[in-house]
Design an enzyme around this catalytic site. Structure first.
Site, mmCIF file in Angstrom:
data_model
loop_
_atom_site.group_PDB
_atom_site.id
_atom_site.type_symbol
_atom_site.label_atom_id
_atom_site.label_comp_id
_atom_site.label_asym_id
_atom_site.label_seq_id
_atom_site.Cartn_x
_atom_site.Cartn_y
_atom_site.Cartn_z
ATOM 1 N N ASN A 1 -5.602 2.615 -13.051
ATOM 2 C CA ASN A 1 -4.607 1.669 -12.532
ATOM 3 C C ASN A 1 -3.222 2.276 -12.670
ATOM 4 O O ASN A 1 -2.955 3.007 -13.616
ATOM 5 C CB ASN A 1 -4.671 0.372 -13.357
ATOM 6 N N HIS B 1 0.660 1.181 -13.228
ATOM 7 C CA HIS B 1 1.469 0.031 -13.655
ATOM 8 C C HIS B 1 2.942 0.450 -13.661
ATOM 9 O O HIS B 1 3.274 1.528 -14.165
ATOM 10 C CB HIS B 1 1.033 -0.433 -15.046
ATOM 11 N N MET C 1 -3.883 -6.929 -7.178
ATOM 12 C CA MET C 1 -3.287 -8.011 -7.959
ATOM 13 C C MET C 1 -4.303 -9.041 -8.438
ATOM 14 O O MET C 1 -3.996 -10.224 -8.524
ATOM 15 C CB MET C 1 -2.188 -8.705 -7.139
ATOM 16 N N GLY D 1 0.772 -1.243 0.000
ATOM 17 C CA GLY D 1 0.000 0.000 0.000
ATOM 18 C C GLY D 1 0.799 1.288 0.000
ATOM 19 O O GLY D 1 0.316 2.308 0.492
ATOM 20 N N LEU E 1 -9.769 -7.971 -13.147
ATOM 21 C CA LEU E 1 -11.231 -7.821 -13.104
ATOM 22 C C LEU E 1 -11.822 -8.153 -14.472
ATOM 23 O O LEU E 1 -11.230 -7.825 -15.505
ATOM 24 C CB LEU E 1 -11.575 -6.388 -12.687
HETATM 25 C C1 GAR Z 1 3.336 -1.072 -7.416
HETATM 26 O O1 GAR Z 1 4.638 -1.020 -7.953
HETATM 27 C C2 GAR Z 1 2.311 -1.113 -8.538
HETATM 28 O O2 GAR Z 1 2.675 -0.322 -9.633
HETATM 29 C C3 GAR Z 1 2.352 -2.565 -8.894
HETATM 30 O O3 GAR Z 1 2.431 -3.230 -7.664
HETATM 31 C C4 GAR Z 1 3.100 -2.402 -6.702
HETATM 32 C C5 GAR Z 1 2.217 -2.260 -5.480
HETATM 33 O O4 GAR Z 1 2.887 -1.624 -4.440
HETATM 34 N N1 GAR Z 1 1.180 -2.927 -9.638
HETATM 35 C C6 GAR Z 1 1.194 -3.827 -10.625
HETATM 36 O O5 GAR Z 1 2.172 -4.457 -10.942
HETATM 37 C C7 GAR Z 1 -0.143 -4.014 -11.340
HETATM 38 N N2 GAR Z 1 0.031 -4.661 -12.594
HETATM 39 P P1 GAR Z 1 2.116 -0.924 -3.234
HETATM 40 O O6 GAR Z 1 1.150 -1.948 -2.641
HETATM 41 O O7 GAR Z 1 3.216 -0.572 -2.265
HETATM 42 O O8 GAR Z 1 1.393 0.292 -3.759
#
Ligand code: GAR
Length: 204
Positions: free
Chosen positions: A108, A110, A91, A14, A94
């Protein structure tokens, strides 16, 4: 002032949620307010961050009852009058049934420059592993609208980040978060919230 009600969907640490909370406090996000943090993982640290900030939380696990997963999410969103959904490290992919219900109302973040290193199977550290394996000298982050194609919706903002010699997936992930994700996600949230408010006012 009227604000757009935002739900942030999370699965893990988060840090992006924290960036959104901090941005709301700092007055970077003024057109929207985080009204709900929803996690598909009951142990997500993101839930602690939400509680510490006094934001309502909900947990909807896919495991418990896979058939009703999205219906239960929709019920929570409806219950809180949510108008904008932010996937911040969520993760779980949807379905089209879900995404088509909220056109240009789901965004979102990425951790790469789309269209590189994105789509099914590219999430979290895997994205940075793939970028390093390929040998790119520049990576970054993208904020985009979510549609039925994983990482395929219209791009809202992108920011490039340098890859350094000796980077590991972990060091690259951290630099991309600090220099890109934590900046462009709040800015995108504000931009989209403002557009939603403007559209509402024009329809009144
Ligand atoms: C982040 O780097 C986000 O961009 C990635 O997961 C991490 C979550 O970190 N998301 C993806 O890869 C989605 N395809 P967080 O929980 O510390 O925000």
């Amino acid at each position: 002032m009227l604000k757009v009600k935002i739900a942030v969907l999370v699965s893990g640490g988060g840090t992006n949620l924290q960036a959104l909370i901090d941005a709301e406090r700092a007055g970077i996000i003024t057109s929207g307010e985080i009204a709900l943090v929803l996690s598909n993982n009951p142990n997500a640290y993101a839930l602690e961050r939400a509680r510490a900030a006094g934001i309502e939380t909900a947990v909807v696990s896919r495991k418990e009852c896979p058939e009703s997963f999205e219906e239960r999410i929709i019920a929570e969103l409806d219950r809180h009058g949510i108008e904008l959904i932010v996937l911040a490290g969520f993760m779980s992919i949807l379905s089209e049934r879900f995404t088509s219900r909220y056109p240009e109302r789901i965004i979102n973040v990425h951790p790469s420059l789309i269209p590189s290193f994105c789509g099914k199977g590219f999430y979290g550290l895997r994205v940075h592993e793939a970028a390093l394996e390929y040998g790119v000298r520049v990576s970054g982050a993208t904020v985009h609208f979510v549609n039925e194609i994983p990482d395929g919706g219209k791009i809202i903002m992108q920011k490039a980040v340098e890859v350094k010699d000796g980077d590991t997936p972990e060091t690259l992930q951290r630099r991309i978060m600090e220099e890109a994700e934590w900046k462009i996600l709040p800015l995108s949230c504000e931009r989209v919230s403002r557009d939603i408010l403007t559209a509402k006012t024009n329809n009144d």
